[in-house]
Enzyme design. Structure first.
Site, PDB file in Angstrom:
ATOM      1  N   HIS A 222       0.803  -1.233   0.000  1.00 21.81           N
ATOM      2  CA  HIS A 222       0.000   0.000   0.000  1.00 21.81           C
ATOM      3  C   HIS A 222       0.836   1.284   0.000  1.00 21.81           C
ATOM      4  O   HIS A 222       0.294   2.370  -0.137  1.00 21.81           O
ATOM      5  CB  HIS A 222      -0.959   0.029   1.201  1.00 21.81           C
ATOM      6  CG  HIS A 222      -0.263   0.349   2.496  1.00 21.81           C
ATOM      7  ND1 HIS A 222       0.385  -0.608   3.234  1.00 21.81           N
ATOM      8  CD2 HIS A 222      -0.088   1.506   3.166  1.00 21.81           C
ATOM      9  CE1 HIS A 222       0.916  -0.055   4.302  1.00 21.81           C
ATOM     10  NE2 HIS A 222       0.657   1.236   4.292  1.00 21.81           N
TER      11      HIS A 222
HETATM   12  C1  UD1 Z   1      -2.202   5.199   5.957  1.00 24.44           C
HETATM   13  C2  UD1 Z   1      -0.943   5.714   6.628  1.00 24.44           C
HETATM   14  C3  UD1 Z   1       0.102   4.612   6.642  1.00 24.44           C
HETATM   15  C4  UD1 Z   1      -0.447   3.304   7.198  1.00 24.44           C
HETATM   16  C5  UD1 Z   1      -1.704   2.938   6.415  1.00 24.44           C
HETATM   17  C6  UD1 Z   1      -2.336   1.655   6.891  1.00 24.44           C
HETATM   18  C7  UD1 Z   1      -0.524   8.125   6.360  1.00 24.44           C
HETATM   19  C8  UD1 Z   1       0.297   9.147   5.694  1.00 24.44           C
HETATM   20  N1  UD1 Z   1      -0.374   6.842   5.943  1.00 24.44           N
HETATM   21  O1  UD1 Z   1      -1.876   4.985   4.571  1.00 24.44           O
HETATM   22  O2  UD1 Z   1       1.202   5.025   7.432  1.00 24.44           O
HETATM   23  O3  UD1 Z   1       0.526   2.300   7.062  1.00 24.44           O
HETATM   24  O4  UD1 Z   1      -2.648   4.004   6.548  1.00 24.44           O
HETATM   25  O5  UD1 Z   1      -3.355   1.251   5.996  1.00 24.44           O
HETATM   26  O6  UD1 Z   1      -1.283   8.445   7.243  1.00 24.44           O
HETATM   27  N2  UD1 Z   1      -9.089   4.557   1.161  1.00 24.44           N
HETATM   28  C9  UD1 Z   1     -10.340   4.021   1.014  1.00 24.44           C
HETATM   29  N3  UD1 Z   1     -10.996   3.587   2.137  1.00 24.44           N
HETATM   30  C10 UD1 Z   1     -10.467   3.672   3.362  1.00 24.44           C
HETATM   31  C11 UD1 Z   1      -9.181   4.245   3.508  1.00 24.44           C
HETATM   32  C12 UD1 Z   1      -8.506   4.669   2.402  1.00 24.44           C
HETATM   33  O7  UD1 Z   1     -10.875   3.894  -0.083  1.00 24.44           O
HETATM   34  O8  UD1 Z   1     -11.118   3.263   4.327  1.00 24.44           O
HETATM   35  C13 UD1 Z   1      -8.339   4.967  -0.045  1.00 24.44           C
HETATM   36  C14 UD1 Z   1      -8.549   6.391  -0.429  1.00 24.44           C
HETATM   37  O9  UD1 Z   1      -8.682   6.468  -1.817  1.00 24.44           O
HETATM   38  C15 UD1 Z   1      -7.247   7.069  -0.003  1.00 24.44           C
HETATM   39  C16 UD1 Z   1      -6.242   5.956  -0.114  1.00 24.44           C
HETATM   40  O10 UD1 Z   1      -6.962   4.755   0.160  1.00 24.44           O
HETATM   41  O11 UD1 Z   1      -6.954   8.154  -0.792  1.00 24.44           O
HETATM   42  C17 UD1 Z   1      -5.108   6.075   0.851  1.00 24.44           C
HETATM   43  O12 UD1 Z   1      -5.595   6.225   2.179  1.00 24.44           O
HETATM   44  P1  UD1 Z   1      -4.799   7.131   3.261  1.00 24.44           P
HETATM   45  O13 UD1 Z   1      -5.477   7.045   4.570  1.00 24.44           O
HETATM   46  O14 UD1 Z   1      -4.512   8.440   2.696  1.00 24.44           O
HETATM   47  O15 UD1 Z   1      -3.410   6.437   3.398  1.00 24.44           O
HETATM   48  P2  UD1 Z   1      -3.023   4.923   3.480  1.00 24.44           P
HETATM   49  O16 UD1 Z   1      -2.383   4.551   2.204  1.00 24.44           O
HETATM   50  O17 UD1 Z   1      -4.129   4.037   3.968  1.00 24.44           O
END
Ligand code: UD1
Length: 383
Positions: A222
C-alpha cells in the site's frame, strides 16, 4: 498483570479525575489502541475518550477492527475521509481542536506515524495539552515517506515518548529526546499474543480461501513508493514470477492499491488471488499459516516475526531493523527474478524460528506487557 496495592492505589486515586484522549484514524492504530484501552480499563480509574479521525472509513478498514478487537465505539468520528495530505491533515486539525476544546483532556495519546498522529500532536500541543506518543522513535531515515515526517514532528512535539524497541530508544537519544523517553516494548506484540489463539479458534479464513498451512505466500502492498502505476505494474510482474515458480499468492488489496489495479485494468494469473482487505483476526491467522509474507507494511513485517513466518519487505529500508539483523526479514525491490529466488531460498532453508529466536524477539519487543507498562506510566506521569 500484577495486582495494584498500597501507595500505588493512593497515587492512582489522586489522578482518578484524569481524562485521557486517544486519537486514532487508520487501520494499524485501531490494533495499537486495543491493548492500551484494555490496560487503562483494567486500572479502572481514568476516563478514556477515543476520537476517530475518519482517515480510514470503509467498514473493512475500520468498523470490523473495532468489532473484532472489542473496542468501544469512538466518542466522536470526525469523518475526514480521503484527500491530499494537506486537505486530510487540515480537516483533522480543525476537528481535533474542537474536540480537545470541548473535552479538555489531561493528556492526548497518539499512535504510530499516520496523518492522524501528526494532526493529534499539533492540535493538542497548540492547545498546551500534553501529548504521549506510542510507537515513538522509529526512523527509516527516508524523508520521502510521509510517515517519516509524521514521526519526526510527533516525537519532537510530544511530552512523553513510548519507545517500543531499544533501537527506537537509541534513535530518540540521538535526537536529544532521552529525557522524555521510556522503553516499553511493542503494543503490537501485546495484540498478537492476545489475539492469535482467538483467531485460531474463531477464524475460518484458511478454509474459505482454500489454502494449506505453509503452502502459500501472503502479500500486502500500500505504500506510495510501490503504488504509482509504473511501480505497481513492475511489482505485479514480480509477483507473477513468484507464482510461476509454483507458490500460490494471496493478496488482500488495500483501497489505494485497488484503485491503481483498476486503473491498469490488471487481470491476475491463476495462482495470484486478489481479495478484499482482511479483518485483523483473519490477517494474523493468514500470516501465521503462510510460508512467506511479502509486504511493504511496517506492522505486517513485525507480525510475521512475532508469528514465526519469514518476511520479504518490498522497500529499500525498514524502521524495524532488528528483524533484518535477526535474519527473519529481508529487503527486496520489484525485480521478479530476485524476488522468486529469495522466496525459493526461504522455502528451501532451515526454519530459524526456534526457542532462541523467541528470546531474541523478546529482547527487542518486550514480553507482551507494553500496554500495561504504558498505562501505569501515564498514571504516574499525570501526577
Ligand atoms: C495510511 C498511513 C500509513 C499506514 C496505512 C495503513 C498516512 C500518511 N499513511 O496509509 O502510514 O501504514 O494508513 O493502511 O497516514 N481509502 C479508502 N478507504 C479507506 C481508507 C482509504 O478507499 O477506508 C483509499 C482512499 O482512496 C485514499 C487511499 O486509500 O486516498 C489512501 O488512504 P490514506 O489514509 O490516505 O493512506 P493509506 O495509504 O491508507
Amino acid at each position: 498483570m500484577r495486582p495494584i496495592r498500597g501507595r500505588e492505589l493512593i497515587e492512582i486515586a489522586m489522578v482518578s479525575s484524569a481524562k485521557i484522549a486517544s486519537v486514532v484514524g487508520a487501520r494499524p492504530q485501531f490494533v495499537k489502541l486495543a491493548p492500551v484501552a484494555q490496560a487503562l480499563d483494567e486500572l479502572g480509574v481514568i476516563e478514556h475518550v477515543v476520537v476517530h479521525t475518519g482517515q480510514h472509513y470503509d467498514a473493512n478498514m475500520s468498523e470490523t477492527f473495532f468489532d473484532e478487537l472489542e473496542l468501544p465505539a469512538p466518542d466522536q468520528n470526525l469523518e475526514v475521509g480521503s484527500g491530499t495530505h494537506a486537505d486530510q491533515t487540515g480537516k483533522m486539525l480543525t476537528g481535533l481542536e474542537a474536540f480537545f476544546d470541548a473535552e479538555r483532556p489531561d493528556v492526548v495519546v497518539s499512535y504510530g506515524d499516520t496523518n492522524s498522529t501528526l494532526a493529534a500532536t499539533l492540535a493538542a500541543t497548540k492547545l498546551h495539552v500534553p501529548v504521549a506518543h506510542i510507537e515513538s522513535g522509529l526512523r527509516s531515515f527516508n524523508r520521502e515517506m510521509p510517515e517519516e515526517i509524521n514521526r519526526l514532528v510527533a516525537d519532537h512535539c510530544s511530552d512523553r515518548l513510548y519507545a517500543p524497541t531499544p533501537t527506537s530508544l537509541q534513535n530518540l537519544g540521538n535526537e536529544g529526546l532521552s529525557n522524555r523517553a521510556i522503553l516499553t516494548g511493542d503494543v503490537m506484540f501485546d495484540a498478537v499474543l492476545r489475539n492469535i489463539s482467538i483467531a485460531r479458534a474463531k477464524s475460518s479464513v484458511i478454509d474459505e480461501l482454500r489454502v494449506s498451512h505453509g503452502q502459500f505466500g501472503l502479500v500486502t502492498v500500500h505504500r506510495p513508493v510501490n503504488t504509482g502505476p509504473g511501480d505497481l505494474e513492475n511489482l505485479l510482474g514480480a509477483l507473477e514470477t513468484v507464482v510461476g515458480s509454483g507458490l500460490r499468492l494471496i493478496f488482500p488489496v488495500h483501497p489505494r492499491t485497488k484503485a491503481v489495479i483498476n486503473e491498469l485494468q490488471y487481470r491476475p494469473p491463476k495462482g495470484l488471488s486478489l481479495i478484499d482487505p482482511l479483518p485483523y483476526l483473519d490477517n494474523i491467522l493468514m500470516i501465521e499459516a503462510a510460508a512467506v509474507v511479502i509486504t511493504d507494511s511496517g506492522g505486517v513485517q513485525k507480525e510475521a516475526a512475532f508469528l514465526s513466518t519469514p518476511c520479504i519487505t518490498l522497500r529499500q529500508e525498514t524502521e524495524w531493523t532488528e528483524t533484518i539483523e535477526l535474519g527473519i526479514n529481508q529487503l527486496a525491490n520489484n525485480d521478479g527474478a530476485a524476488l522468486a529466488l529469495a522466496v525459493a531460498d526461504l522455502m528451501a532453508g532451515d526454519d530459524v524460528f526456534d526457542q532462541e529466536m523467541k528470546y531474541k524477539l523478546e529482547s527487542h519487543y518486550g514480553t507482551g506487557n507494553a500496554s500495561a507498562v504504558i498505562a501505569r506510566d501515564l498514571i504516574e506521569w499525570l501526577q
